[in-house]
Write a protein that holds these residues in place. Structure first.
Motif, PDB file in Angstrom:
ATOM      1  N   LYS A   1       0.914  -1.332  -0.001  1.00  0.00           N
ATOM      2  CA  LYS A   1       0.225   0.162   0.043  1.00  0.00           C
ATOM      3  C   LYS A   1       0.902   1.168   0.025  1.00  0.00           C
ATOM      4  O   LYS A   1       0.460   2.202  -0.669  1.00  0.00           O
ATOM      5  CB  LYS A   1      -0.806  -0.045   1.317  1.00  0.00           C
ATOM      6  N   ALA A   2       1.862   1.351   0.873  1.00  0.00           N
ATOM      7  CA  ALA A   2       2.890   2.352   0.991  1.00  0.00           C
ATOM      8  C   ALA A   2       3.609   2.568  -0.422  1.00  0.00           C
ATOM      9  O   ALA A   2       3.489   3.675  -1.084  1.00  0.00           O
ATOM     10  CB  ALA A   2       3.853   2.258   1.951  1.00  0.00           C
ATOM     11  N   GLU A   3       4.180   1.578  -1.112  1.00  0.00           N
ATOM     12  CA  GLU A   3       4.684   1.675  -2.245  1.00  0.00           C
ATOM     13  C   GLU A   3       3.489   2.002  -3.550  1.00  0.00           C
ATOM     14  O   GLU A   3       3.923   2.910  -4.334  1.00  0.00           O
ATOM     15  CB  GLU A   3       5.215   0.237  -2.832  1.00  0.00           C
ATOM     16  N   GLY A   4       2.460   1.603  -3.513  1.00  0.00           N
ATOM     17  CA  GLY A   4       1.479   2.038  -4.340  1.00  0.00           C
ATOM     18  C   GLY A   4       0.939   3.475  -4.151  1.00  0.00           C
ATOM     19  O   GLY A   4       0.874   4.385  -4.997  1.00  0.00           O
ATOM     20  N   LYS A   5       0.895   3.945  -2.852  1.00  0.00           N
ATOM     21  CA  LYS A   5       0.696   5.294  -2.841  1.00  0.00           C
ATOM     22  C   LYS A   5       1.695   6.318  -3.154  1.00  0.00           C
ATOM     23  O   LYS A   5       1.490   7.295  -3.747  1.00  0.00           O
ATOM     24  CB  LYS A   5       0.523   5.500  -0.989  1.00  0.00           C
ATOM     25  N   ILE A   6       3.217   6.003  -3.032  1.00  0.00           N
ATOM     26  CA  ILE A   6       4.122   6.605  -3.435  1.00  0.00           C
ATOM     27  C   ILE A   6       4.071   6.853  -5.214  1.00  0.00           C
ATOM     28  O   ILE A   6       4.323   7.850  -5.754  1.00  0.00           O
ATOM     29  CB  ILE A   6       5.564   6.058  -2.788  1.00  0.00           C
ATOM     30  N   GLN A   7       3.946   5.466  -5.566  1.00  0.00           N
ATOM     31  CA  GLN A   7       3.942   5.561  -6.976  1.00  0.00           C
ATOM     32  C   GLN A   7       2.680   6.412  -7.557  1.00  0.00           C
ATOM     33  O   GLN A   7       2.896   7.042  -8.556  1.00  0.00           O
ATOM     34  CB  GLN A   7       3.399   3.978  -7.419  1.00  0.00           C
ATOM     35  N   MET A   8       1.638   6.274  -6.820  1.00  0.00           N
ATOM     36  CA  MET A   8       0.527   7.307  -7.262  1.00  0.00           C
ATOM     37  C   MET A   8       0.809   8.622  -7.245  1.00  0.00           C
ATOM     38  O   MET A   8       0.772   9.465  -8.075  1.00  0.00           O
ATOM     39  CB  MET A   8      -0.901   7.074  -6.616  1.00  0.00           C
ATOM     40  N   LEU A   9       1.383   9.160  -6.432  1.00  0.00           N
ATOM     41  CA  LEU A   9       1.891  10.712  -5.855  1.00  0.00           C
ATOM     42  C   LEU A   9       2.878  10.801  -6.900  1.00  0.00           C
ATOM     43  O   LEU A   9       2.905  12.160  -7.503  1.00  0.00           O
ATOM     44  CB  LEU A   9       2.444  10.681  -4.709  1.00  0.00           C
ATOM     45  N   LYS A  10       3.824   9.855  -7.425  1.00  0.00           N
ATOM     46  CA  LYS A  10       4.846  10.095  -8.280  1.00  0.00           C
ATOM     47  C   LYS A  10       4.291  10.456  -9.772  1.00  0.00           C
ATOM     48  O   LYS A  10       4.533  11.443 -10.334  1.00  0.00           O
ATOM     49  CB  LYS A  10       5.744   8.989  -8.495  1.00  0.00           C
ATOM     50  N   GLU A  11       3.216   9.642 -10.107  1.00  0.00           N
ATOM     51  CA  GLU A  11       2.482  10.027 -11.173  1.00  0.00           C
ATOM     52  C   GLU A  11       1.744  11.343 -11.262  1.00  0.00           C
ATOM     53  O   GLU A  11       1.701  11.917 -12.510  1.00  0.00           O
ATOM     54  CB  GLU A  11       1.516   8.917 -11.476  1.00  0.00           C
TER      55      GLU A  11
END
Length: 137
Positions: free
Chosen positions: A96-106
């Protein structure tokens, strides 16, 4: 205490002393427990083992016998299951944390969100978030 010394004791006392002796060495304890004479012992002997070695095995109340080898195997299997459940839970949190960071990067890459705001949402400094942006996707 040697193997020959252990043989001098009655089966329950031999089982208790042997278990205590080998409790710090998994291989030797396994060998000792798999010896057919050491598998079954009375509940009182099993309680002594449990209390002295802090082995978290279940010993039924009252008189009777317990298969110590099976009790230890059950304890090990239960620990494995608990470890797997903990690992899965940790994996979900990390995912979830990695997914959140990935979404924020996008969102930063497409200009919807600033680096400063994205970093704050990710609980990072702007510098840390910029390093995340530089990593391969």
């Amino acid at each position: 205490m040697t193997e020959d010394d252990l043989e001098k004791f009655s089966s329950n006392l031999r089982g208790v002393l042997g278990y205590i002796k080998y409790s710090k060495d998994k291989k030797e304890l396994s060998r000792f427990l798999n010896n057919s004479q050491m598998q079954n012992m009375d509940n009182d002997a099993a309680r002594v083992i449990r209390d002295i070695t802090k082995t978290p095995i279940y010993v039924p109340e009252g008189k009777g016998e317990i298969n110590v080898c099976e009790a230890v195997k059950d304890m090990i299997n239960e620990s494995r299951l608990e470890g797997r459940a903990e690992g899965k839970a940790e994996g979900r949190v990390e995912g979830k944390a990695e997914g959140k960071i990935q979404m924020l990067k996008e969102l930063v890459k497409d200009g919807t969100l600033s680096v400063v705001k994205a970093a704050a949402k990710a609980n990072m400094t702007a510098e840390q978030f910029k390093k995340e942006l530089d990593k391969e996707v």
